[in-house]
Design a protein around this motif. Structure first.
Motif: not given
Length: 367
Positions: A59-62, A259-262
């Motif tokens: 849900d927070g990928l935006n 640089h590190l994705s969620a």
């Protein structure tokens, strides 16, 4: 004109012209024992925890992820122990990116990196990619490295950075801490950064001491680790380092933002919270590794002592021919380009049995 020739028609940097990208063969065969992966895979309970952690992030990928990946750094410090805390930790997309960031911070044009071949073949490529000069040290004829020799080479060349791979890849043998201490002291005058690459540390024999023990009061010492091997997470691309807090501050100067994705952060934190399950197969892998060593000796070959999840072995008259014959039998191992030698990953009991049986049949056919 092939693709490689077309590449060299571009206005590349001069030091990149003529080079080919790094990479082991990626072939579709039944048994893959060539790139030191953990072939056991991720256990079900850890898999479920990772899936939930990733789902919670969707849900927070935006939004951009936590740039400082604070929760992950805390989890890494808790896993390593040794009195470390989040300020001592850094992470990136695989240990290769960790090493690249260190070279961006402490290497570059006019500076140099030393390592001791045969060792991890990415080191000179990382040097080239960051415009860092590469100094090729040397080992004894049996591929061992003594504290005296390593220290003398560092004193004579005064590199800005030294990479010590322990357990070493491709030979598999761990370095004594006396070597790390000697190299660190030898680099005092030149303020050399010493990086101990412990990608395979979890597979070391009981009693093997980690360079993490040497971190206190050594601000130029860095220990690099990965979750690719023991944690069976090569596909997640998570590497990390432990060092003095000022080292992590230096890396912040060169890292790309966010640089590190969620997803990467959530995966790694969940894995660390389930480390017991993920590391349960390490002992089983060590059993197969030692089995390979013993069986190769019985076959008249010369395996190196291994503290890793692979075995480097010599005594082959035609290693390329053996590699090809194993491939024809559906087993892919690694030809590391060292005369008379090959390298094999320790897999499951079934994979190890298939390798040993195929190799013995090939050797019997040769003889």
């Amino acid at each position: 004109m092939d693709q490689f020739e077309r590449l060299n028609q571009l206005p590349l940097r001069d030091d990149l012209r003529g080079l080919r990208p790094y990479g082991a063969p990626q072939l579709d065969v039944p048994i893959l024992l060539n790139v030191n992966e953990n072939t056991f895979g991720v256990p079900l309970d850890a898999k479920e925890a990772i899936l939930k952690a990733v789902a919670d992030e969707l849900d927070g990928l935006n939004r951009y992820p936590d740039r400082e990946f604070t929760e992950l750094r805390r989890a890494l410090a808790a896993y390593l122990g040794h009195g470390l805390n989040e300020d001592n930790m850094w992470a990136a997309n695989g240990s290769n990116e960790v090493l690249q960031q260190l070279l961006q911070a402490f290497g570059g044009p006019g500076r140099s990196l030393m390592s001791f071949p045969p060792t991890y073949s990415m080191y000179p490529l990382l040097a080239s990619g960051t415009g860092t000069g590469y100094i090729e040290g040397f080992r004894d004829e049996d591929y061992n490295l003594s504290a005296e020799s390593a220290a003398e080479q560092v004193r004579s060349k005064s590199p800005n950075i030294v990479f010590l791979c322990s357990p070493n890849n491709p030979t598999g043998t761990a370095l004594g801490l006396d070597i790390v201490e000697a190299v660190y002291e030898a680099g005092e005058a030149s303020r050399t950064i010493v990086i101990v690459d412990e990608a395979y540390a979890e597979f070391a024999h009981s009693g093997t001491r980690s360079a993490l023990l040497l971190l206190p009061n050594r601000p130029r010492l860095i220990v690099s680790r990965t979750m690719s091997k023991a944690f069976a997470m090569a596909g997640a691309r998570v590497g990390y380092l432990a060092a003095a807090p000022e080292i992590t501050d230096a890396v912040r100067l060169v890292r790309l933002p966010y640089h590190l994705s969620a997803i990467t952060q959530a995966t790694a934190v969940a894995a660390l919270r389930n480390s017991d399950a993920l590391l349960a197969n390490v002992e089983a892998i060590k059993v197969q590794r030692d089995r390979i060593v013993n069986e190769l000796i019985r076959m008249g070959l010369a395996p190196a002592p291994s503290d890793s999840n692979f075995v480097f072995f010599g005594g082959l008259e035609d290693p390329a021919g053996v590699w090809e014959a194993l491939l024809a039998a559906g087993i892919l191992i690694r030809d590391v380009g060292i005369a008379g030698h090959l390298r094999v990953t320790a897999g499951t009991e079934a994979e190890t049995t298939a390798f040993l049986q195929a190799l013995e049949a090939i050797l019997d056919g040769v003889h």
